[in-house]
Motif scaffolding. Sequence first.
Motif, short mmCIF file in Angstrom:
data_model
loop_
_atom_site.label_atom_id
_atom_site.label_comp_id
_atom_site.label_asym_id
_atom_site.label_seq_id
_atom_site.Cartn_x
_atom_site.Cartn_y
_atom_site.Cartn_z
N TYR A 18 0.93 3.98 -3.17
CA TYR A 18 0.53 5.36 -2.96
C TYR A 18 1.69 6.35 -3.02
CZ TYR A 18 -4.32 4.35 -2.43
OH TYR A 18 -5.62 3.97 -2.70
N SER A 19 2.90 5.83 -2.89
CA SER A 19 4.05 6.73 -3.07
C SER A 19 4.45 6.81 -4.54
CB SER A 19 5.24 6.25 -2.22
OG SER A 19 5.71 5.01 -2.71
N GLY A 20 3.88 5.94 -5.37
CA GLY A 20 4.15 5.98 -6.80
C GLY A 20 5.28 5.06 -7.24
N ILE A 21 5.89 4.32 -6.32
CA ILE A 21 6.98 3.41 -6.67
C ILE A 21 6.43 2.18 -7.39
CG2 ILE A 21 8.82 1.97 -5.73
CD1 ILE A 21 9.09 4.04 -3.48
N ARG A 44 -0.12 1.61 -10.02
CA ARG A 44 -1.49 1.56 -9.54
C ARG A 44 -2.28 0.59 -10.41
NH1 ARG A 44 -3.09 5.95 -6.22
NH2 ARG A 44 -1.40 7.46 -6.03
N TRP A 50 0.84 -1.20 0.00
CA TRP A 50 0.00 0.00 0.00
C TRP A 50 0.88 1.25 0.00
CZ3 TRP A 50 -0.65 3.91 3.70
CH2 TRP A 50 -1.72 4.78 3.46
N GLY A 51 1.91 1.25 0.82
CA GLY A 51 2.82 2.40 0.85
C GLY A 51 3.53 2.60 -0.48
N LEU A 52 3.96 1.50 -1.11
CA LEU A 52 4.66 1.60 -2.39
C LEU A 52 3.73 2.10 -3.51
CD1 LEU A 52 6.83 -1.65 -2.33
CD2 LEU A 52 7.61 0.71 -2.03
#
Length: 121
Positions: free
Chosen positions: A24-27, A30, A20-22
């Motif tokens: 939403y950070s764009g790494i 989506r 989820w962190g990856l």
Amino acid sequence: MLRYTLMRLGIFVGCLVVVWGLVYSGIAPRGLGRSNGLWIVLLALVISAPISFVALRKERDRASEQIVRRVDRVKANLEASRKAEDGADEAARARGAQQEAEPGEGSAQQPAQGQVQGQAS
């Protein structure tokens, strides 16, 4: 078994938070359209499965040993019940055979009554 399940769930939740962190950070990419939540869950499942397979090997072996012991105990109980039932069945058959071999009072009177009725007519 519960411990293994909770550990596996913990690994999944950890992977879910990281993915989820990856995302939403764009790494990480989506998902398409509105499938972003499903994409995160599926990616977390795919990542957590091999991690659980390697990291929880000892715990999985312990859980499988517990399951084997339970299954063996249930099989032994079923076999003991089956033997007890077979013993009771054999005893009932032996009593039935013994009663058939010994003429009872009721069976001796029936032919005698038939003979009396036949003589009376």
